[in-house]
Design a protein around this motif. Structure first.
Motif, PDB file in Angstrom:
ATOM      1  N   SER A 104      38.247 -23.034 -42.863  1.00  0.00           N
ATOM      2  CA  SER A 104      39.692 -23.216 -42.286  1.00  0.00           C
ATOM      3  C   SER A 104      39.310 -24.365 -41.276  1.00  0.00           C
ATOM      4  O   SER A 104      38.659 -24.445 -40.501  1.00  0.00           O
ATOM      5  N   LYS A 109      40.658 -29.063 -46.592  1.00  0.00           N
ATOM      6  CA  LYS A 109      40.860 -28.922 -47.919  1.00  0.00           C
ATOM      7  C   LYS A 109      42.246 -29.034 -48.339  1.00  0.00           C
ATOM      8  O   LYS A 109      42.559 -29.617 -49.362  1.00  0.00           O
ATOM      9  N   SER A 110      43.421 -28.541 -47.641  1.00  0.00           N
ATOM     10  CA  SER A 110      44.532 -28.238 -47.936  1.00  0.00           C
ATOM     11  C   SER A 110      45.339 -29.830 -47.784  1.00  0.00           C
ATOM     12  O   SER A 110      46.031 -30.340 -48.657  1.00  0.00           O
ATOM     13  N   THR A 111      45.025 -30.475 -46.829  1.00  0.00           N
ATOM     14  CA  THR A 111      45.463 -31.858 -46.472  1.00  0.00           C
ATOM     15  C   THR A 111      44.797 -32.856 -47.776  1.00  0.00           C
ATOM     16  O   THR A 111      45.519 -33.682 -48.290  1.00  0.00           O
ATOM     17  N   ALA A 164      43.626 -31.997 -50.861  1.00  0.00           N
ATOM     18  CA  ALA A 164      44.317 -31.250 -52.034  1.00  0.00           C
ATOM     19  C   ALA A 164      45.544 -32.031 -52.236  1.00  0.00           C
ATOM     20  O   ALA A 164      45.805 -32.522 -53.419  1.00  0.00           O
ATOM     21  N   ASN A 165      46.247 -32.177 -51.104  1.00  0.00           N
ATOM     22  CA  ASN A 165      48.070 -32.675 -51.293  1.00  0.00           C
ATOM     23  C   ASN A 165      47.689 -34.249 -51.315  1.00  0.00           C
ATOM     24  O   ASN A 165      48.744 -34.761 -52.123  1.00  0.00           O
ATOM     25  N   VAL A 186      49.626 -28.129 -56.598  1.00  0.00           N
ATOM     26  CA  VAL A 186      48.868 -27.520 -55.648  1.00  0.00           C
ATOM     27  C   VAL A 186      49.341 -26.036 -55.314  1.00  0.00           C
ATOM     28  O   VAL A 186      50.223 -25.983 -55.010  1.00  0.00           O
ATOM     29  N   ASP A 210      48.357 -23.554 -52.609  1.00  0.00           N
ATOM     30  CA  ASP A 210      47.734 -23.575 -51.508  1.00  0.00           C
ATOM     31  C   ASP A 210      47.523 -22.084 -50.755  1.00  0.00           C
ATOM     32  O   ASP A 210      48.631 -21.127 -50.954  1.00  0.00           O
ATOM     33  N   ASP A 249      47.773 -20.502 -47.729  1.00  0.00           N
ATOM     34  CA  ASP A 249      49.173 -19.791 -46.871  1.00  0.00           C
ATOM     35  C   ASP A 249      50.247 -19.764 -47.742  1.00  0.00           C
ATOM     36  O   ASP A 249      50.800 -18.806 -47.698  1.00  0.00           O
ATOM     37  N   ASN A 250      50.516 -20.550 -48.610  1.00  0.00           N
ATOM     38  CA  ASN A 250      51.590 -20.454 -49.460  1.00  0.00           C
ATOM     39  C   ASN A 250      51.668 -19.287 -50.374  1.00  0.00           C
ATOM     40  O   ASN A 250      52.809 -18.716 -50.481  1.00  0.00           O
ATOM     41  N   THR A 295      43.459 -25.989 -55.975  1.00  0.00           N
ATOM     42  CA  THR A 295      43.760 -24.961 -55.201  1.00  0.00           C
ATOM     43  C   THR A 295      43.167 -24.993 -54.018  1.00  0.00           C
ATOM     44  O   THR A 295      41.914 -25.664 -53.794  1.00  0.00           O
ATOM     45  N   ALA A 296      43.764 -24.911 -52.947  1.00  0.00           N
ATOM     46  CA  ALA A 296      43.061 -24.824 -51.614  1.00  0.00           C
ATOM     47  C   ALA A 296      42.950 -23.570 -50.793  1.00  0.00           C
ATOM     48  O   ALA A 296      43.834 -23.194 -50.279  1.00  0.00           O
TER      49      ALA A 296
END
Length: 204
Positions: free
Chosen positions: A34, A38-40, A42-43, A58, A60, A62-63, A102-103
């Motif tokens: 965390s 990775k999310s930033t 991936a986007n 993507v 994510d 959390d989503n 995938t994040a």
């Protein structure tokens, strides 16, 4: 599984859809602590792929927990099920001829390896967002590490639950040494060099 459930073959094949899209389909599986970025990342990769006409999406962590996996907690059992479901959804995206990013922390090697087995060789690309724990904690805009240190969050990865870093990922991105745009370009170059997307594709 019930004996009455039978796989129904599709009239349009994965290869047909790839030919229509003019690129291969595959999963970019971003894994890391965390706060590792990775999310930033991936986007940003998704944005760059979109800019050159690649059909991508993507998923994510959390989503997905707002819908598909909202009934799952953070016990080891629920984390395993979380990743299993995402693996199956990712396989559907790849079968549809698209690129799925995938994040997810996905902390356990066994779970990631199990997902890899769902795909044909070359379709599962593990991207390790490599970032030291101390840097992740400094980046922690959600305050999750602080809560975990105080004992308010149990089984938090990196604090009281382990993170098993990939041993041989397709890509290892140091998210502390370059901008997110440059990190994303490393991923794009890998895809171009391995024939996943066209070499002629230039990022605006």
């Amino acid at each position: 599984m019930s004996e009455h459930i039978v796989w129904h073959p599709a009239a349009i094949t994965k290869a047909d859809r790839q030919n229509l899209n003019r690129h291969k389909s595959f999963v970019l599986w971003f894994t890391g602590l965390s706060g590792s970025g990775k999310s930033t990342l991936a986007n940003e990769v998704d944005r760059q792929l979109f800019s050159i006409g690649v059909r991508s999406y993507v998923l994510d962590g959390d989503n997905v927990r707002h819908g598909l996996n909202k009934g799952l907690g953070f016990s080891i059992e629920d984390r395993v099920e979380n990743i299993r479901r995402i693996g199956e959804v990712s396989r559907l995206f790849v079968d549809s001829g698209q690129v799925v990013l995938t994040a997810f922390i996905s902390p356990f090697r066994e779970d990631r390896d199990r997902v890899r087995q769902l795909f044909e060789p070359g379709e599962f690309i593990e991207v390790f967002a490599d970032c030291p724990l101390e840097v992740c904690e400094k980046r922690d805009v959600k305050g999750l590490y602080e809560k975990a240190r105080r004992g308010e969050i149990r089984e938090f990865t990196g604090i009281d639950s382990p993170y098993e870093a990939p041993l041989d990922p397709e890509l290892k991105i140091d998210t502390t040494s370059a901008s997110v745009e440059e990190c994303a370009k490393q991923v794009i170059r890998y895809l171009q060099n391995n024939g996943m997307i066209g070499l002629e594709s230039q990022i605006p």
